[in-house]
Enzyme design. Structure first.
Site, PDB file in Angstrom:
ATOM      1  N   TYR A  20      -0.683 -15.722 -35.139  1.00 27.58           N
ATOM      2  CA  TYR A  20       0.197 -14.589 -35.434  1.00 27.58           C
ATOM      3  C   TYR A  20      -0.516 -13.592 -36.354  1.00 27.58           C
ATOM      4  O   TYR A  20      -0.504 -12.382 -36.114  1.00 27.58           O
ATOM      5  CB  TYR A  20       1.492 -15.084 -36.086  1.00 27.58           C
ATOM      6  N   GLU A  42      13.081 -10.738 -37.377  1.00 33.17           N
ATOM      7  CA  GLU A  42      13.052 -10.583 -38.840  1.00 33.17           C
ATOM      8  C   GLU A  42      14.445 -10.821 -39.431  1.00 33.17           C
ATOM      9  O   GLU A  42      14.572 -11.422 -40.489  1.00 33.17           O
ATOM     10  CB  GLU A  42      12.520  -9.208 -39.247  1.00 33.17           C
ATOM     11  N   TRP A  50       9.047 -17.858 -42.053  1.00 33.03           N
ATOM     12  CA  TRP A  50       8.618 -17.195 -40.822  1.00 33.03           C
ATOM     13  C   TRP A  50       8.077 -18.228 -39.832  1.00 33.03           C
ATOM     14  O   TRP A  50       8.205 -18.068 -38.628  1.00 33.03           O
ATOM     15  CB  TRP A  50       7.581 -16.111 -41.133  1.00 33.03           C
TER      16      TRP A  50
END
Length: 191
Positions: A20, A42, A50
């Site tokens: 990522y 988000e 995350w």
């Protein structure tokens, strides 16, 4: 001879985080579909790591019609209940309802500006903000600009768009490059 190790931001600790970090985070995104996906993810991340979201990303794509904002904008109670019963995603009713509300608000912005891309990138005059932090400790959780965008999005009906979420979004879509100095993904000033 051993190859020189690649220097990354210190948070990129797992293979998923590294992928990522290297391929997405801080890279400018101008595709409305991807901009919508990241906005929803988000919001789903609020209060969680995350990494949790990255681990569930494919399940989210499947559950939310591959982040087709027009389909999500029309979700009814039956679909919301199906999502609430889907053990592969984050089953938070407020966040799931927010995805529907945000899809509707996203479409209104597309209609007004021609694209969400035109709207969101206008805050930075279509040019990423490149910060020069030596360590992650210097990276802010929010900024006056994320405060402003958050207020503007809330006025337009968006949910789960507090300033901290908006700043993370700005980093995710490359409006802000917060890769630390020396990171191999850091934007070079002459680019």
């Amino acid at each position: 001879m051993t190859p020189t190790p690649i220097k990354r931001c210190s948070w990129a600790t797992t293979d998923l985080y590294k992928a990522y970090h290297d391929k997405e985070w801080g890279k400018p995104v101008h595709d409305d579909h991807r901009l919508f996906e990241m906005l929803i993810l988000e919001g789903m991340q609020a209060g969680l790591s995350w990494l949790t979201i990255l681990n569930k990303r494919e399940a989210f794509r499947e559950a939310f019609d591959h982040f087709d904002c027009r389909k999500i904008a029309g979700y009814d109670e039956t679909k919301l209940e199906a999502l609430m019963n889907n053990e592969k995603i984050i089953r938070n009713r407020l966040k799931i309802k927010a995805a529907v509300t945000n899809a509707q608000a996203f479409i209104k912005i597309q209609e007004e500006y021609g694209s969400f891309d035109a709207f969101i990138w206008s805050y930075v005059d279509d040019k990423p903000i490149v910060n020069h932090f030596e360590s992650e400790d210097e990276v802010p959780a929010s900024t006056p600009l994320s405060d402003k965008i958050s207020r503007d999005l809330k006025k337009r009906g968006f949910k789960f768009v507090g300033s901290t979420i908006v700043y993370a979004y700005m980093q995710a879509i490359g409006m802000v490059d917060d890769h630390v100095e020396g990171c191999h993904c850091k934007t070079k000033e002459d680019q």
